[in-house]
Design a protein around this motif. Sequence first.
Motif, PDB file in Angstrom:
ATOM      1  N   GLU A 152      56.634 -22.985 -69.618  1.00 11.77           N
ATOM      2  CA  GLU A 152      57.854 -23.046 -70.577  1.00 11.77           C
ATOM      3  C   GLU A 152      58.811 -24.262 -69.830  1.00 11.77           C
ATOM      4  O   GLU A 152      59.235 -24.929 -70.611  1.00 11.77           O
ATOM      5  N   PHE A 153      58.845 -24.283 -68.685  1.00  9.31           N
ATOM      6  CA  PHE A 153      59.422 -25.499 -67.890  1.00  9.31           C
ATOM      7  C   PHE A 153      58.937 -26.943 -68.186  1.00  9.31           C
ATOM      8  O   PHE A 153      59.397 -27.745 -68.599  1.00  9.31           O
ATOM      9  N   VAL A 154      57.470 -26.920 -68.093  1.00  7.18           N
ATOM     10  CA  VAL A 154      56.931 -28.372 -68.315  1.00  7.18           C
ATOM     11  C   VAL A 154      56.779 -28.622 -69.928  1.00  7.18           C
ATOM     12  O   VAL A 154      57.074 -29.663 -70.057  1.00  7.18           O
ATOM     13  N   GLY A 155      56.772 -27.831 -70.452  1.00 10.41           N
ATOM     14  CA  GLY A 155      56.891 -27.912 -71.823  1.00 10.41           C
ATOM     15  C   GLY A 155      58.115 -28.225 -72.364  1.00 10.41           C
ATOM     16  O   GLY A 155      58.516 -29.303 -73.250  1.00 10.41           O
ATOM     17  N   LEU A 156      59.295 -27.742 -71.991  1.00  9.96           N
ATOM     18  CA  LEU A 156      60.551 -28.438 -72.319  1.00  9.96           C
ATOM     19  C   LEU A 156      60.928 -29.607 -71.770  1.00  9.96           C
ATOM     20  O   LEU A 156      61.399 -30.501 -72.469  1.00  9.96           O
ATOM     21  N   ALA A 157      60.542 -29.901 -70.360  1.00 12.29           N
ATOM     22  CA  ALA A 157      60.499 -31.292 -69.958  1.00 12.29           C
ATOM     23  C   ALA A 157      59.858 -32.178 -70.823  1.00 12.29           C
ATOM     24  O   ALA A 157      60.253 -33.302 -71.024  1.00 12.29           O
ATOM     25  N   HIS A 158      58.408 -32.036 -71.322  1.00 12.79           N
ATOM     26  CA  HIS A 158      57.698 -32.933 -72.047  1.00 12.79           C
ATOM     27  C   HIS A 158      58.240 -33.023 -73.427  1.00 12.79           C
ATOM     28  O   HIS A 158      58.387 -34.162 -73.697  1.00 12.79           O
ATOM     29  N   PHE A 175      60.331 -36.462 -70.896  1.00 14.96           N
ATOM     30  CA  PHE A 175      59.993 -36.788 -69.410  1.00 14.96           C
ATOM     31  C   PHE A 175      58.468 -36.805 -69.147  1.00 14.96           C
ATOM     32  O   PHE A 175      57.924 -36.158 -69.905  1.00 14.96           O
ATOM     33  N   ILE A 176      58.289 -37.640 -68.255  1.00 15.37           N
ATOM     34  CA  ILE A 176      56.832 -37.712 -67.905  1.00 15.37           C
ATOM     35  C   ILE A 176      56.708 -36.499 -66.706  1.00 15.37           C
ATOM     36  O   ILE A 176      57.566 -36.540 -65.742  1.00 15.37           O
ATOM     37  N   THR A 177      55.872 -35.547 -67.059  1.00 15.93           N
ATOM     38  CA  THR A 177      55.795 -34.293 -66.255  1.00 15.93           C
ATOM     39  C   THR A 177      54.577 -34.349 -65.292  1.00 15.93           C
ATOM     40  O   THR A 177      53.549 -35.124 -65.616  1.00 15.93           O
ATOM     41  N   LEU A 186      48.505 -34.100 -64.234  1.00 18.26           N
ATOM     42  CA  LEU A 186      48.070 -32.810 -63.447  1.00 18.26           C
ATOM     43  C   LEU A 186      46.983 -32.935 -62.241  1.00 18.26           C
ATOM     44  O   LEU A 186      45.891 -33.744 -62.435  1.00 18.26           O
ATOM     45  N   HIS A 187      47.458 -32.543 -61.092  1.00 18.89           N
ATOM     46  CA  HIS A 187      46.659 -32.999 -59.984  1.00 18.89           C
ATOM     47  C   HIS A 187      46.241 -31.341 -59.132  1.00 18.89           C
ATOM     48  O   HIS A 187      47.057 -30.462 -59.110  1.00 18.89           O
ATOM     49  N   PHE A 188      44.797 -31.493 -58.961  1.00 15.29           N
ATOM     50  CA  PHE A 188      44.238 -30.518 -58.335  1.00 15.29           C
ATOM     51  C   PHE A 188      43.992 -30.929 -56.937  1.00 15.29           C
ATOM     52  O   PHE A 188      43.326 -31.980 -56.638  1.00 15.29           O
ATOM     53  N   SER A 189      44.420 -29.983 -55.995  1.00 16.13           N
ATOM     54  CA  SER A 189      44.110 -30.367 -54.622  1.00 16.13           C
ATOM     55  C   SER A 189      42.856 -30.038 -53.945  1.00 16.13           C
ATOM     56  O   SER A 189      42.345 -28.981 -54.303  1.00 16.13           O
ATOM     57  N   VAL A 218      59.508 -35.788 -64.048  1.00 14.50           N
ATOM     58  CA  VAL A 218      59.948 -34.748 -63.427  1.00 14.50           C
ATOM     59  C   VAL A 218      58.665 -34.053 -62.958  1.00 14.50           C
ATOM     60  O   VAL A 218      57.697 -33.763 -63.565  1.00 14.50           O
ATOM     61  N   ASP A 219      58.676 -33.718 -61.575  1.00 11.05           N
ATOM     62  CA  ASP A 219      57.754 -33.260 -60.579  1.00 11.05           C
ATOM     63  C   ASP A 219      57.765 -31.709 -60.386  1.00 11.05           C
ATOM     64  O   ASP A 219      58.732 -31.422 -59.722  1.00 11.05           O
TER      65      ASP A 219
END
Length: 327
Positions: free
Chosen positions: A70-76, A80-82, A105-108, A55-56
């Motif tokens: 909260e969203f990424v924590g729930l998916a993790h 899911f791979i977040t 985690l990507h930094f642009s 889930v991206d």
Amino acid sequence: MRLVRHPVLCNYYVTYRCNARCSFCDIWEKPSPYIQLADVEQNLRDLKRLGVSVVDFTGGEPLLHRQIHEFVGLAHDMGFITTLTTNCLLYPKYATKLRGKVDMLHFSLDASEKEVHDKGRGVACYDFVLESIRVARELGERPDILFTVFRENLKDLEAVYRDITQPNKLVLILNPAFEYNTVETGEQLTAEELNYLSAFGKRPGVYLNEAFIQLRRDGGNHVAAPVCRAASTTLVISPSNELVLPCYHLGERKFPIAGNLRELYNSAEVQQLAALEGRLPQCEGCTINCYMQPSFAVETSKYFWQALPSTLKYNWEKGTWKRMLTG
């Protein structure tokens, strides 16, 4: 031969709003709501039942959403791979809350010099990228540097690699720019420049999906024999809780989810539209990386074999393979 017949990725747009004004993107021009936690909880359950593994959480700028942790924590926690990409303007503020919840985690960062990067992004964010790297490392995080490659910044790769990613032991992800709709990214890379980029991608600590290079050499997706599998590999969810088909960039149809993502995705109407993936007139010449990457991964084609070594290299360096095997 098709290896996987279920969707593997969800591009979950938490908002289309953005605090940057990138010249190669038009998403920040769109009005947008923010996703709701109750919808996320239900949709994640349905995504799991549909077979999605990644889930991206994207945008816009995903960190504009105050509940993003909260969203990424729930998916993790659901296995899911977040993934999450940010321009870093807000990362120092949210870093502690996000700690340990984002697998990729990507930094642009698109230039080695502050003025050049900030001009392309339409806002002063270069210093925030460097600060975010420092903060992330102090927290034990290992972000990637996502470098969107244009003809004019190809010369900056060496300095970013030498001065930023290697000293900080970070992976440099090379993201060849692509055009869509009315968004133009300038002159396309020449054959010689593609060769240079391909060679650069073989360095330690650098990720480049080699199939992206081959696709550009081949003139992109062709509707007569499409390589794009956007609709069957990737679910796109809008900030308004809609299923978007066949991909975000075309957005031909938007279906209200209303708590029934699994049933909606498997409905005859959605599947009929999904069957047109890569075959619509607008799909001719497409090279959009975020849809081609999962497309290359689900069936054995020349692109599958070209993508495989770099994908394995990245997953090994990041340790993501461990979660793939045990998740």
